[in-house]
Write a protein that holds these residues in place. Structure first.
Motif, mmCIF file in Angstrom:
data_model
loop_
_atom_site.group_PDB
_atom_site.id
_atom_site.type_symbol
_atom_site.label_atom_id
_atom_site.label_comp_id
_atom_site.label_asym_id
_atom_site.label_seq_id
_atom_site.Cartn_x
_atom_site.Cartn_y
_atom_site.Cartn_z
ATOM 1 N N LYS A 1 0.821 -1.214 0.000
ATOM 2 C CA LYS A 1 0.000 0.000 0.000
ATOM 3 C C LYS A 1 0.851 1.260 0.000
ATOM 4 N N ASN A 2 1.877 1.290 0.848
ATOM 5 C CA ASN A 2 2.773 2.457 0.944
ATOM 6 C C ASN A 2 4.090 2.230 0.211
ATOM 7 N N HIS A 3 4.097 1.266 -0.700
ATOM 8 C CA HIS A 3 5.300 0.947 -1.472
ATOM 9 C C HIS A 3 6.440 0.487 -0.553
ATOM 10 N N SER A 4 6.077 -0.307 0.452
ATOM 11 C CA SER A 4 7.076 -0.765 1.421
ATOM 12 C C SER A 4 7.822 -2.001 0.929
ATOM 13 N N VAL A 5 7.163 -2.822 0.138
ATOM 14 C CA VAL A 5 7.672 -4.149 -0.218
ATOM 15 C C VAL A 5 7.402 -4.396 -1.699
ATOM 16 N N VAL A 6 8.261 -5.170 -2.341
ATOM 17 C CA VAL A 6 8.025 -5.632 -3.713
ATOM 18 C C VAL A 6 7.444 -7.043 -3.641
ATOM 19 N N VAL A 7 6.297 -7.264 -4.281
ATOM 20 C CA VAL A 7 5.680 -8.590 -4.338
ATOM 21 C C VAL A 7 5.706 -9.068 -5.790
ATOM 22 N N LEU A 8 6.455 -10.130 -6.046
ATOM 23 C CA LEU A 8 6.484 -10.772 -7.360
ATOM 24 C C LEU A 8 5.542 -11.963 -7.351
ATOM 25 N N LYS A 9 4.755 -12.086 -8.393
ATOM 26 C CA LYS A 9 3.810 -13.195 -8.465
ATOM 27 C C LYS A 9 3.752 -13.749 -9.874
ATOM 28 N N VAL B 1 1.140 -16.337 -12.668
ATOM 29 C CA VAL B 1 -0.277 -16.558 -12.947
ATOM 30 C C VAL B 1 -0.864 -17.597 -11.990
ATOM 31 N N THR B 2 -0.056 -18.597 -11.582
ATOM 32 C CA THR B 2 -0.542 -19.632 -10.665
ATOM 33 C C THR B 2 -0.412 -19.225 -9.202
ATOM 34 N N SER B 3 0.047 -17.999 -8.936
ATOM 35 C CA SER B 3 0.049 -17.484 -7.559
ATOM 36 C C SER B 3 -1.358 -17.056 -7.142
ATOM 37 N N ASN B 4 -2.199 -16.769 -8.142
ATOM 38 C CA ASN B 4 -3.605 -16.418 -7.909
ATOM 39 C C ASN B 4 -3.759 -15.234 -6.950
ATOM 40 N N LEU B 5 -3.028 -14.162 -7.268
ATOM 41 C CA LEU B 5 -3.144 -12.883 -6.570
ATOM 42 C C LEU B 5 -3.470 -11.801 -7.592
ATOM 43 N N ARG B 6 -4.221 -10.773 -7.194
ATOM 44 C CA ARG B 6 -4.828 -9.897 -8.203
ATOM 45 C C ARG B 6 -4.603 -8.410 -7.991
ATOM 46 N N HIS B 7 -3.796 -8.003 -7.052
ATOM 47 C CA HIS B 7 -3.613 -6.581 -6.769
ATOM 48 C C HIS B 7 -2.729 -5.932 -7.827
ATOM 49 N N ASP B 8 -3.092 -4.712 -8.247
ATOM 50 C CA ASP B 8 -2.363 -4.019 -9.317
ATOM 51 C C ASP B 8 -0.930 -3.659 -8.932
ATOM 52 N N LYS B 9 -0.651 -3.561 -7.641
ATOM 53 C CA LYS B 9 0.700 -3.191 -7.220
ATOM 54 C C LYS B 9 1.635 -4.396 -7.065
ATOM 55 N N PHE B 10 1.088 -5.588 -7.267
ATOM 56 C CA PHE B 10 1.953 -6.758 -7.329
ATOM 57 C C PHE B 10 2.575 -6.826 -8.725
ATOM 58 N N PHE B 11 3.783 -7.332 -8.821
ATOM 59 C CA PHE B 11 4.483 -7.431 -10.104
ATOM 60 C C PHE B 11 4.187 -8.800 -10.719
ATOM 61 N N TYR C 1 13.213 0.899 -2.847
ATOM 62 C CA TYR C 1 13.327 -0.401 -3.527
ATOM 63 C C TYR C 1 12.096 -0.675 -4.384
ATOM 64 N N TYR C 2 10.922 -0.352 -3.868
ATOM 65 C CA TYR C 2 9.692 -0.506 -4.653
ATOM 66 C C TYR C 2 9.734 0.377 -5.897
ATOM 67 N N ASN C 3 10.123 1.614 -5.723
ATOM 68 C CA ASN C 3 10.152 2.552 -6.850
ATOM 69 C C ASN C 3 11.133 2.102 -7.926
ATOM 70 N N LEU C 4 12.235 1.483 -7.523
ATOM 71 C CA LEU C 4 13.202 0.947 -8.467
ATOM 72 C C LEU C 4 12.552 -0.080 -9.386
ATOM 73 N N TRP C 5 11.824 -0.999 -8.791
ATOM 74 C CA TRP C 5 11.121 -2.024 -9.576
ATOM 75 C C TRP C 5 9.979 -1.412 -10.392
ATOM 76 N N ASP C 6 9.322 -0.423 -9.834
ATOM 77 C CA ASP C 6 8.169 0.174 -10.503
ATOM 78 C C ASP C 6 8.581 0.892 -11.792
ATOM 79 N N VAL C 7 9.707 1.555 -11.768
ATOM 80 C CA VAL C 7 10.224 2.220 -12.973
ATOM 81 C C VAL C 7 10.535 1.182 -14.053
#
Length: 554
Positions: free
Chosen positions: A235-243, A245-255, A343-349
């Motif tokens: 939510k606050n760009h604290s962590v990078v979450v990589l997922k 298709v078979t992780s079955n997670l749907r949040h837009d901020k997940f990679f 770290y989140y912003n690095l991945w987001d770019v």
């Protein structure tokens, strides 16, 4: 009048199956297991299904177990029939799918004397099961008490470990002695062990002193609770979450498209994007690239959160957290700070750049396997069960957005065998439409997955047929050998039309993008028959299209 087997071991087994709520039984034909087939089929509480091919039957059962979230029993005759269960047993072992394997056997004295259909069945699956039990024959001393105890232990182990458990059942002739009444058995005191609920206080301190936290989610079922918990982390760009298709997670901020972002990482990139704390959840990941990245990144700390498995996949494991991710994060979130991280912003770019290039490439790509997956990703209806076969299918799926669907793939051992059978078993226990997306070799390899009288009419199968194992043109190595075409790629000219007719499916074939889009608009609508759609891309250099994609986006 009902007729039950007179075998006491079978009567006890059936009673305990009912008491523990294992109601689905897949029966393959044979004589040695006839007492089980006769007895089970007469019990109103049990749902019996007949699947002839034991290899397919075991995968069908695995699909049913995945769908119902309950153990499913399989039973077969003696000899090689039992050996044919083994591919599904290994998959169930590594994916924690509860299978109860009931193999009928000749009497113990008949082993290794060249009696028909007799092999060494005791402990047959020992390397890939959570328990192996051999019942006593009815005439042996204390057989009834011993068998009651053994079966009870086996069933509870199947629930506790959520994996395959084997009961081998020696049966003397005669096999067809029947009775009209079943004796009364004692009440069962269930002693299924509760799962652990670990949380070490030092983990919160490790988290709070880590500046670059990466969560990698592998194969797992959808969990609304876990999705909400991980959403708080990003939510606050604290962590990078990589997922995946078979992780079955749907949040837009997940990679969501790992290979799209990291496929051409240099040694310098490994350092730039490396986490100091890696947290892994779930089981096998598809991406070979992420394994290479994290092995080279060498994170200082690696926690793996799982109730069953704690593999050192990335050669950096420091904490084996034997807990469900939901329970673990519910506790962790009470003690950790969630500050914004560069770290989140690095991945987001990186994501923004690669996603833009991905969209550009899609616009310039013609009909191919790649284009098929792009079109499919926005044509699929919501609220379906989506199954992918292994090899090319699951890899293409990682590149596109299938987040609106619950996705499955046999990633325990990652083999192509049984993909169709697993999807058909899943469909048998689900009220929602099941869609299987499969490559040609995987589909033809598991033809007997269609030899099944219980497939619902709303089931859909999409076969993309590129004329061979095209994955071997994509991965490095095989194309440098003279054996590629005949022995590795295995080129062929088969199609699914006659198979569809033979097994009672309706069939459509497409060979261009416009037809594909038009057909997909109606393909998922209800009809009296299950359907097969075949996408013919055999004349297209699909491997070059995919290689061109990765060249373009970098």
């Amino acid at each position: 009048m009902k007729q039950f087997s007179s075998k006491r071991s079978i009567q006890i087994l059936a009673y305990l199956l009912k008491e523990y709520g294992i109601f689905d039984i897949i029966i393959s034909p044979g004589s040695r297991n006839a007492p089980l087939a006769v007895h089970f089929s007469e019990m109103e509480e049990l749902n019996c299904y007949s699947i002839v091919d034991e290899r397919s039957a075991a995968f069908v059962a695995m699909g049913m177990a995945k769908s119902s979230k309950k153990p499913v029993a399989i039973t077969c005759t003696s000899g090689s029939a039992a050996a044919n269960y083994y591919p599904a047993v290994t998959e169930a072992f590594y994916s924690n799918t509860p299978l109860l394997i009931l193999t009928a056997d000749r009497p113990v004295d008949f082993v290794d004397i060249f009696d028909g259909q007799t092999i060494r069945q005791k402990d047959l699956y020992q390397q890939h099961s959570y328990g192996d039990f051999q019942l006593l024959e009815d005439g042996e001393e204390n057989a009834e008490e011993e068998n009651f105890s053994l079966i009870k232990k086996a069933l509870e182990l199947c629930f506790e470990k959520q994996g395959p458990v084997h009961i081998n059942i020696p049966l003397e002739e005669p096999l067809y002695e029947l009775v009209s009444e079943i004796p009364h058995f004692p009440a069962v005191e269930k002693t299924i062990q509760q799962k652990s609920d670990e949380f070490a206080p030092n983990l919160a301190a490790e988290w709070n002193t880590s500046k670059r936290i990466l969560v990698l989610v592998g194969t797992r079922d959808y969990s609304e609770e876990l999705e909400m918990q991980l959403s708080q982390l990003v939510k606050n760009h604290s962590v990078v979450v990589l997922k995946e298709v078979t992780s079955n997670l749907r949040h837009d901020k997940f990679f969501a498209h790992i290979d799209r972002y990291i496929f051409n990482f240099t040694e310098e990139d490994f350092k730039t994007y490396a986490p100091d704390l890696l947290i892994t959840i779930g089981q096998n990941v598809v991406s070979k690239k992420v394994k290479q990245f994290l092995r080279k990144a060498k994170p200082k700390k690696h926690w793996h959160v799982d109730e069953f498995w704690h593999p050192d996949t990335y050669f950096a494991l420091t904490e084996k957290i034997k807990n469900s991710p939901e329970k673990f994060f519910s506790k962790l979130l009470k003690f950790v700070s969630l500050e914004p991280s560069p770290y989140y912003n690095l991945w987001d770019v990186l994501r923004d750049k690669r996603d833009l290039k991905h969209s550009e490439y899609c616009l310039r790509t013609n009909f191919s396997d790649f284009k098929f997956f792009e079109v499919l990703s926005y044509k699929l209806p919501e609220n379906i069960n989506l199954h992918f076969s292994n090899s090319s299918a699951i890899r293409y799926a990682q590149l596109f957005d299938f987040q609106k669907h619950t996705a499955y793939c046999n990633r325990g051992t990652s083999g192509i065998d049984g993909s169709t059978s697993t999807a058909m078993g899943f469909a048998m226990k689900s009220a929602k439409q099941t869609v299987l997306v499969t490559g040609d070799l995987s589909f033809f390899y598991d033809i007997n997955g269609l030899w099944n009288n219980y497939i619902p009419p709303y089931t859909r199968i999409i076969v993309f047929n590129n004329g061979g194992g095209d994955i071997f043109k994509i991965i490095p190595g095989p194309s440098s050998t003279n054996a590629l075409e005949e022995f590795i790629l295995t080129k062929h000219h088969n199609n699914a039309e006659h198979l569809a007719k033979h097994f009672g499916f309706s069939y459509t074939k497409v060979e261009d993008e416009d037809t594909l889009s038009r057909v997909l608009d109606n393909f998922f609508k209800p009809e009296p028959k299950a359907k097969i759609l075949e996408i013919d891309t055999a004349a297209i250099e699909n491997a070059e299209v995919l290689k061109g994609y990765f060249e373009f986006i970098k």
